[in-house]
Design a protein around this motif. Structure first.
Motif, mmCIF file in Angstrom:
data_model
loop_
_atom_site.group_PDB
_atom_site.id
_atom_site.type_symbol
_atom_site.label_atom_id
_atom_site.label_comp_id
_atom_site.label_asym_id
_atom_site.label_seq_id
_atom_site.Cartn_x
_atom_site.Cartn_y
_atom_site.Cartn_z
ATOM 1 N N THR A 10 -18.199 -18.651 74.553
ATOM 2 C CA THR A 10 -17.483 -19.050 73.341
ATOM 3 C C THR A 10 -16.008 -19.283 73.666
ATOM 4 O O THR A 10 -15.544 -19.024 74.779
ATOM 5 C CB THR A 10 -17.577 -17.964 72.250
ATOM 6 O OG1 THR A 10 -16.754 -16.843 72.623
ATOM 7 C CG2 THR A 10 -19.004 -17.503 72.035
ATOM 8 N N THR A 11 -15.291 -19.741 72.654
ATOM 9 C CA THR A 11 -13.847 -19.913 72.774
ATOM 10 C C THR A 11 -13.101 -18.634 72.391
ATOM 11 O O THR A 11 -11.873 -18.625 72.368
ATOM 12 C CB THR A 11 -13.374 -21.043 71.842
ATOM 13 O OG1 THR A 11 -13.669 -20.684 70.480
ATOM 14 C CG2 THR A 11 -14.062 -22.359 72.165
ATOM 15 N N ALA B 229 -11.968 -24.229 77.366
ATOM 16 C CA ALA B 229 -11.886 -23.090 76.447
ATOM 17 C C ALA B 229 -13.125 -22.207 76.480
ATOM 18 O O ALA B 229 -13.073 -21.051 76.064
ATOM 19 C CB ALA B 229 -11.665 -23.602 75.015
ATOM 20 N N ILE B 230 -14.244 -22.745 76.958
ATOM 21 C CA ILE B 230 -15.477 -21.966 77.083
ATOM 22 C C ILE B 230 -15.683 -21.695 78.575
ATOM 23 O O ILE B 230 -15.978 -22.619 79.344
ATOM 24 C CB ILE B 230 -16.674 -22.714 76.475
ATOM 25 C CG1 ILE B 230 -16.455 -22.937 74.979
ATOM 26 C CG2 ILE B 230 -17.972 -21.943 76.721
ATOM 27 C CD1 ILE B 230 -17.534 -23.767 74.305
ATOM 28 N N ASP C 125 -18.028 -25.374 66.698
ATOM 29 C CA ASP C 125 -16.646 -25.489 67.173
ATOM 30 C C ASP C 125 -16.208 -24.307 68.033
ATOM 31 O O ASP C 125 -15.138 -24.363 68.641
ATOM 32 C CB ASP C 125 -15.672 -25.664 66.000
ATOM 33 C CG ASP C 125 -15.703 -24.491 65.034
ATOM 34 O OD1 ASP C 125 -16.622 -23.648 65.126
ATOM 35 O OD2 ASP C 125 -14.817 -24.421 64.157
ATOM 36 N N ILE C 126 -17.023 -23.229 68.114
ATOM 37 C CA ILE C 126 -16.619 -22.109 68.958
ATOM 38 C C ILE C 126 -17.634 -21.835 70.074
ATOM 39 O O ILE C 126 -17.440 -20.915 70.868
ATOM 40 C CB ILE C 126 -16.364 -20.817 68.150
ATOM 41 C CG1 ILE C 126 -17.642 -20.347 67.446
ATOM 42 C CG2 ILE C 126 -15.225 -21.001 67.173
ATOM 43 C CD1 ILE C 126 -17.461 -19.015 66.747
ATOM 44 N N HIS C 127 -18.698 -22.621 70.141
ATOM 45 C CA HIS C 127 -19.607 -22.544 71.284
ATOM 46 C C HIS C 127 -20.031 -23.964 71.644
ATOM 47 O O HIS C 127 -19.868 -24.909 70.870
ATOM 48 C CB HIS C 127 -20.819 -21.647 70.993
ATOM 49 C CG HIS C 127 -21.777 -22.209 69.971
ATOM 50 N ND1 HIS C 127 -22.788 -23.085 70.300
ATOM 51 C CD2 HIS C 127 -21.871 -22.000 68.638
ATOM 52 C CE1 HIS C 127 -23.472 -23.399 69.212
ATOM 53 N NE2 HIS C 127 -22.937 -22.759 68.191
ATOM 54 N N TRP C 128 -20.572 -24.136 72.815
ATOM 55 C CA TRP C 128 -20.971 -25.445 73.314
ATOM 56 C C TRP C 128 -22.257 -25.887 72.626
ATOM 57 O O TRP C 128 -23.216 -25.121 72.519
ATOM 58 C CB TRP C 128 -21.155 -25.369 74.811
ATOM 59 C CG TRP C 128 -21.451 -26.642 75.536
ATOM 60 C CD1 TRP C 128 -22.506 -26.881 76.379
ATOM 61 C CD2 TRP C 128 -20.661 -27.841 75.549
ATOM 62 N NE1 TRP C 128 -22.419 -28.148 76.911
ATOM 63 C CE2 TRP C 128 -21.300 -28.761 76.407
ATOM 64 C CE3 TRP C 128 -19.481 -28.225 74.912
ATOM 65 C CZ2 TRP C 128 -20.798 -30.040 76.650
ATOM 66 C CZ3 TRP C 128 -18.979 -29.501 75.153
ATOM 67 C CH2 TRP C 128 -19.631 -30.389 76.009
ATOM 68 N N GLN D 299 -12.101 -30.390 73.586
ATOM 69 C CA GLN D 299 -11.791 -29.111 72.947
ATOM 70 C C GLN D 299 -12.364 -27.927 73.738
ATOM 71 O O GLN D 299 -11.720 -26.879 73.869
ATOM 72 C CB GLN D 299 -12.355 -29.112 71.530
ATOM 73 C CG GLN D 299 -12.205 -27.794 70.773
ATOM 74 C CD GLN D 299 -12.978 -27.791 69.459
ATOM 75 O OE1 GLN D 299 -13.733 -28.717 69.160
ATOM 76 N NE2 GLN D 299 -12.790 -26.747 68.673
ATOM 77 N N HIS D 300 -13.562 -28.079 74.278
ATOM 78 C CA HIS D 300 -14.296 -26.957 74.858
ATOM 79 C C HIS D 300 -14.267 -26.888 76.376
ATOM 80 O O HIS D 300 -14.571 -25.841 76.947
ATOM 81 C CB HIS D 300 -15.761 -27.014 74.395
ATOM 82 C CG HIS D 300 -15.960 -26.676 72.963
ATOM 83 N ND1 HIS D 300 -17.072 -27.082 72.239
ATOM 84 C CD2 HIS D 300 -15.187 -25.961 72.093
ATOM 85 C CE1 HIS D 300 -16.976 -26.627 71.001
ATOM 86 N NE2 HIS D 300 -15.848 -25.944 70.898
ATOM 87 N N ARG D 301 -13.897 -27.966 77.031
ATOM 88 C CA ARG D 301 -14.022 -28.054 78.486
ATOM 89 C C ARG D 301 -13.376 -26.862 79.204
ATOM 90 O O ARG D 301 -13.958 -26.257 80.103
ATOM 91 C CB ARG D 301 -13.395 -29.365 78.960
ATOM 92 C CG ARG D 301 -13.863 -29.803 80.371
ATOM 93 C CD ARG D 301 -12.826 -29.383 81.398
ATOM 94 N NE ARG D 301 -13.212 -29.931 82.714
ATOM 95 C CZ ARG D 301 -13.196 -29.227 83.820
ATOM 96 N NH1 ARG D 301 -12.819 -27.951 83.809
ATOM 97 N NH2 ARG D 301 -13.539 -29.774 84.970
ATOM 98 N N ARG E 11 -15.293 -32.979 71.229
ATOM 99 C CA ARG E 11 -15.797 -31.629 71.492
ATOM 100 C C ARG E 11 -15.643 -31.266 72.970
ATOM 101 O O ARG E 11 -15.295 -30.118 73.298
ATOM 102 C CB ARG E 11 -17.258 -31.519 71.074
ATOM 103 C CG ARG E 11 -17.485 -31.404 69.581
ATOM 104 C CD ARG E 11 -16.952 -30.109 69.014
ATOM 105 N NE ARG E 11 -17.295 -29.951 67.612
ATOM 106 C CZ ARG E 11 -16.462 -29.561 66.672
ATOM 107 N NH1 ARG E 11 -15.200 -29.269 66.978
ATOM 108 N NH2 ARG E 11 -16.865 -29.430 65.430
#
Length: 475
Positions: free
Chosen positions: A108-109, A52-53, A405-408, A48-50, A45
């Motif tokens: 969010t992403t 992208a958010i 999967d679209i927010h932390w 994926q998010h580092r 995660r």
């Protein structure tokens, strides 16, 4: 067990399917497997998010965090719960929803600039557009403080959360039943719809418990609890407390709606009693699912018992509650009395919140057990530094939820908890668990609960300044 990419993906996106719809399997995950999956999921995660958010990237850049190898590495990147109401208050008051979407982009992403919200003149109309045109199901808070939190949950995440509710009909320790998701009548002693978590979840009950059958949905207050009314009521309440009521500008149309709402609440008690009489008669001996705060359920049960109603529903029904008494003084035996009224063996208590994609249920020993896809932390209440993940510790609750999967999924709460990490609970469930008593730091500190973020002060301030700036992240 090694978490392979396929099994890890299943575990992180649809845990009910991963555990084959079995409550016993879910709460019996071996400690070594759970930790291996949590560690691998945390790394996946973050990767994926580092970047992208945007808000997470700003915080991670400021802290110099490019990888996470251990659970405690996440702590400086856990968001304060106040992040989700950090937009300028004037944006909601003036219906500037394009700028609200620009703010949400940073959490969010997603890119939300193509969603046309120009015609939205209320929070309710904005939520309708977002529901229809975005991957989000925005959840809002009650706004009792005068500010509404806006939490950007994804539709897949919300659906995966909803699938967990049928497992409440199962008994831990018993094999998976032939029908792990039984159809039942749903009793909602409140509104059918609304934008807060309390009402959003009704759609999950409809899909996964009533099986899409409106005849199995029994609602005390049909219709929708307006986000605008909650927001306005909170603003007026906060302004009155500050002695600034005369400074609040309220559109005439919205003030009219508030007056209509207040009028409709005048006979609420009578309507709730009538609702209780109706469902007790119509659903006698039928399997039901009913969940609400004790402040809703206990008065209904007391009224029913006073009218001679006992053992009303089928014994394989499910009654659950959580969220505190909301200022009500509950009798010591309130759970037993609720069982007597409903005819169930036990009233499930759950520790949950809007930010989590799990309901952490209590066992017969009064312990709240943490779902295996949720990584818990107990932090020092003054420094927010992580306390040891061994023994029994008391401090501030924090979580990292692997399912979003679209927010932390990482955040710090305002709750004081006592966690036991490595002493097995006598109920047989695996993993860490919480003592039943959960307090609020704001109550201990006279209403002021300033969280010291585990990130360095400069990093946190830099990230927050970025978040409250209203420029869109869209290129």
């Amino acid at each position: 067990m090694t978490a392979s990419p396929d099994t890890l993906a299943d575990f992180m996106t649809d845990p009910v399917e991963y555990f084959d719809w079995s409550a016993t399997r879910l709460w019996s995950m071996p400690d070594a497997d759970r930790q291996a999956f949590q560690l691998a999921g945390m790394k996946a995660r973050f990767a994926q998010h580092r970047d992208a958010i945007p808000y997470l990237k700003k915080l991670a850049d400021a802290e110099g965090v490019d990888t996470v190898e251990d659970f405690d590495d996440l702590v400086p990147l856990l968001f304060e719960h106040t992040v989700y109401k950090s937009y300028p208050a004037s944006l909601l008051a003036k219906s500037q929803f394009r700028l609200i979407n620009g703010w949400l982009e940073k959490l969010t992403t997603l890119k939300l600039g193509d969603i046309d919200v120009s015609g939205c003149d209320s929070i309710d109309s904005w939520l309708d557009v977002m529901d229809a045109q975005s991957p989000l199901v925005v959840h809002h808070s009650s706004g009792t403080s005068g500010t509404v939190s806006l939490f950007p949950k994804g539709k897949r995440e919300v659906d995966s959360f909803g699938k967990q509710y049928p497992l409440r009909f199962q008994t831990f320790g018993e094999p998976r039943p032939a029908d792990p998701s039984p159809k039942a009548h749903v009793i909602i002693p409140s509104y059918r719809a609304g934008g807060s978590a309390h009402f959003r979840v009704n759609d999950a009950y409809f899909k996964y418990i009533a099986k899409g059958d409106e005849a199995f949905m029994h609602v005390a207050l049909p219709g929708k609890m307006s986000a605008d009314i909650l927001y306005l009521a909170g603003r007026l309440r906060a302004a009155k407390a500050r002695g600034e009521l005369d400074r609040i500008e309220v559109p005439e149309a919205l003030l009219s709606r508030l007056e209509q709402f207040e009028t409709s609440q005048a006979d609420r008690t009578a309507r709730m009693h009538a609702f209780l009489a109706d469902v007790s008669r119509d659903l006698s001996d039928k399997r039901i699912f009913m969940t609400a705060a004790p402040s809703y359920l206990v008065p209904l049960a007391e009224k029913g018992l006073a009218d001679g109603m006992r053992q009303v529903f089928a014994p394989d029904s499910c009654v659950s509650t959580g969220g505190g008494a909301k200022g009500m003084v509950l009798p010591d035996d309130w759970r037993a009395r609720l069982c007597d009224f409903a005819g169930v063996r036990n009233v499930q208590m759950n520790y949950s919140m809007t930010e989590l994609s799990s309901s952490n249920l209590d066992c017969e020993h009064g312990h709240y057990h943490i779902a295996p896809w949720v990584i818990p932390f107990v932090l020092d209440p003054d420094t927010s530094k992580p306390l040891p993940r061994t023994g029994t510790t008391t401090g501030r609750m924090a979580f990292f939820d692997l399912l979003p999967d679209i927010h932390w999924g990482g955040f710090i709460t305002g709750d004081e908890v006592t966690m036991t990490w490595d002493k097995p609970c006598a109920c047989g469930r695996t993993g860490p668990y919480l003592a039943s008593r959960i307090g609020r730091f704001s109550e201990q500190r006279g209403g002021d609960d300033k969280i010291s973020c585990a990130a360095s002060y400069d990093a946190h301030e830099e990230a927050m300044e970025f978040l409250v700036g209203m420029q869109s992240t869209a290129v």
